[in-house]
Design a protein around this motif. Structure first.
Motif, PDB file in Angstrom:
ATOM      1  N   ASP A   1      13.559 -12.779  34.823  1.00  0.00           N
ATOM      2  CA  ASP A   1      13.851 -14.109  35.339  1.00  0.00           C
ATOM      3  C   ASP A   1      15.343 -14.244  35.611  1.00  0.00           C
ATOM      4  O   ASP A   1      16.148 -13.380  35.242  1.00  0.00           O
TER       5      ASP A   1
ATOM      6  N   GLY B   1      16.006 -16.691  46.370  1.00  0.00           N
ATOM      7  CA  GLY B   1      15.953 -17.688  45.305  1.00  0.00           C
ATOM      8  C   GLY B   1      16.976 -18.785  45.520  1.00  0.00           C
ATOM      9  O   GLY B   1      16.722 -19.962  45.233  1.00  0.00           O
TER      10      GLY B   1
ATOM     11  N   PHE C   1      16.221 -22.801  45.752  1.00  0.00           N
ATOM     12  CA  PHE C   1      16.948 -23.824  45.007  1.00  0.00           C
ATOM     13  C   PHE C   1      17.581 -24.840  45.946  1.00  0.00           C
ATOM     14  O   PHE C   1      17.507 -26.060  45.714  1.00  0.00           O
TER      15      PHE C   1
ATOM     16  N   PHE D   1      22.652 -16.715  41.101  1.00  0.00           N
ATOM     17  CA  PHE D   1      21.471 -16.465  40.294  1.00  0.00           C
ATOM     18  C   PHE D   1      21.603 -15.048  39.757  1.00  0.00           C
ATOM     19  O   PHE D   1      21.602 -14.082  40.514  1.00  0.00           O
TER      20      PHE D   1
ATOM     21  N   THR E   1      14.954 -19.733  35.864  1.00  0.00           N
ATOM     22  CA  THR E   1      13.839 -19.712  36.815  1.00  0.00           C
ATOM     23  C   THR E   1      12.506 -19.345  36.179  1.00  0.00           C
ATOM     24  O   THR E   1      11.492 -19.298  36.868  1.00  0.00           O
ATOM     25  N   SER E   2      12.499 -19.069  34.884  1.00  0.00           N
ATOM     26  CA  SER E   2      11.248 -18.743  34.200  1.00  0.00           C
ATOM     27  C   SER E   2      10.354 -19.977  34.110  1.00  0.00           C
ATOM     28  O   SER E   2      10.843 -21.109  34.203  1.00  0.00           O
TER      29      SER E   2
ATOM     30  N   SER F   1      14.406 -25.131  32.086  1.00  0.00           N
ATOM     31  CA  SER F   1      13.842 -24.405  33.225  1.00  0.00           C
ATOM     32  C   SER F   1      13.852 -25.335  34.437  1.00  0.00           C
ATOM     33  O   SER F   1      13.913 -26.560  34.304  1.00  0.00           O
ATOM     34  N   PHE F   2      13.794 -24.737  35.625  1.00  0.00           N
ATOM     35  CA  PHE F   2      13.734 -25.554  36.843  1.00  0.00           C
ATOM     36  C   PHE F   2      12.457 -26.402  36.867  1.00  0.00           C
ATOM     37  O   PHE F   2      12.464 -27.538  37.349  1.00  0.00           O
TER      38      PHE F   2
ATOM     39  N   ALA G   1      11.896 -23.825  42.615  1.00  0.00           N
ATOM     40  CA  ALA G   1      12.909 -22.831  42.262  1.00  0.00           C
ATOM     41  C   ALA G   1      12.477 -21.943  41.105  1.00  0.00           C
ATOM     42  O   ALA G   1      13.300 -21.281  40.485  1.00  0.00           O
ATOM     43  N   VAL G   2      11.185 -21.921  40.808  1.00  0.00           N
ATOM     44  CA  VAL G   2      10.660 -21.015  39.790  1.00  0.00           C
ATOM     45  C   VAL G   2      10.330 -19.687  40.459  1.00  0.00           C
ATOM     46  O   VAL G   2       9.458 -19.622  41.329  1.00  0.00           O
TER      47      VAL G   2
ATOM     48  N   SER H   1      10.796 -15.050  39.916  1.00  0.00           N
ATOM     49  CA  SER H   1      11.171 -13.920  39.066  1.00  0.00           C
ATOM     50  C   SER H   1      11.115 -12.643  39.883  1.00  0.00           C
ATOM     51  O   SER H   1      10.366 -12.552  40.859  1.00  0.00           O
TER      52      SER H   1
END
Length: 322
Positions: free
Chosen positions: A125, A166, A170, A202, A223-224, A236-237, A245-246, A248
């Motif tokens: 993540d 990513g 976001f 990130f 992002t996890s 977390s987002f 924005a999650v 991995s």
């Protein structure tokens, strides 16, 4: 089974030392190569070495990690796709070569279908991290700060990387316009952010956690799907209302297509066994990885899902690598 057929099966399987299938006299000790498309010390290399060390101990079979770095892992993918499908060559496939590259290259030096999937090993993540020089103590403050500026930049480890797309995820979730700054190497990107040259990036948990703990970077969100055990105070987002924005990155084991099914099943079983051992879990989790450990069918479903998700992300940026 006639004598000729029996000799063929043993010849196909023996090179990987499949002790549970073959009698001891049929086993050989030729090392199994695991091709990794990134340099030593990187996240996929770390996972490869931890997992194959345990697999080697359990199987009494030598494994050799070969780093074939370059082109974001595509050179290693090409080599692995053309290797003999006899069980002596494995490949550490990643989100980049399986889920992202097919969407951003008009022509690849391999086909994702050239690989037989073995086991999805881990997720890595990301942490949205900023240097202490940025006057924001939370994600909300960072978004407000970014909106007050004419331009907002974020570093990436290269164009077409998970962090590149990513960042776009976001930006869309936060209503920001962010310009990615692509560095050639991970070290360069980290230097750019640590010096304050670029006000954020990130960064993978496996690399970024220690920088956060040392106070060199400030973590705003992860992002996890849920909070990271290594950074329990960082939301977390998903928690702050930005599920877009999650994301991995991930790493798994594959082999050249055509490798006999008994070999694929044995290696998959041994990989899962290695991931379940307490010492391997401790090492991987301490390094910031989220352990998966799937069978072959489950891995195929993950790849299909990830392919679709990263395709959407890539198309939203209009980026092409060609």
């Amino acid at each position: 089974m006639d004598q000729h057929s029996r000799r063929h099966v043993i010849g196909s399987m023996g090179a990987i030392g499949l002790g549970a299938i073959l009698p001891a006299r049929a086993q050989q000790t030729r090392p199994v190569r695991l091709l990794v498309g990134f340099p030593p010390g990187t996240a996929p290399d770390t996972v490869a070495r931890i997992v194959t060390q345990k697999m080697g101990e359990n199987m009494q079979q030598p494994f050799v990690v070969e780093n074939v770095a370059g082109a974001g892992g595509l050179i290693a993918a090409q080599q692995a796709s053309k290797a003999a499908p006899d069980g002596t060559t494995l490949f550490m496939n990643t989100v980049s070569d399986m889920s992202i590259a097919p969407h951003i290259y008009n022509k690849l030096p391999y086909n994702p279908n050239d690989f037989a999937l073995i086991s999805h090993l881990v997720y890595t993540d990301f942490i949205l991290a900023i240097p202490p020089s940025v006057p924001a103590q939370s994600l909300r403050e960072y978004v407000t700060w970014a909106k007050s500026r004419k331009d907002t930049f974020m570093a990436t480890f290269g164009p077409g990387s998970p962090a590149h797309f990513g960042t776009a995820m976001f930006a869309g979730a936060a209503g920001l316009k962010i310009e990615p700054v692509h560095y050639k190497t991970t070290a360069d990107a980290m230097s750019g952010v640590l010096s304050g040259e670029v006000p954020g990036l990130f960064v993978t948990a496996s690399l970024g956690v220690q920088y956060v703990k040392d106070g060199k970077l400030r973590a705003l969100a992860v992002t996890s799907p849920t909070r990271m055990p290594q950074l329990p105070d960082v939301p977390s987002f998903a928690e702050v209302g930005m599920p877009q924005a999650v994301f991995s990155a991930w790493f798994g084991l594959a082999a050249p297509q055509g490798t006999p099914t008994p070999i694929l099943e044995r290696v998959s079983s041994e990989a899962r066994k290695a991931l379940q051992s307490p010492d391997v879990r401790q090492k991987l989790e301490a390094a910031g990885f989220r352990i998966s450990g799937t069978n072959r069918e489950e891995f195929a479903k993950i790849v299909q899902k990830e392919y679709a998700a990263w395709g959407t992300a890539a198309r939203s940026t209009g980026f092409r690598a060609d």
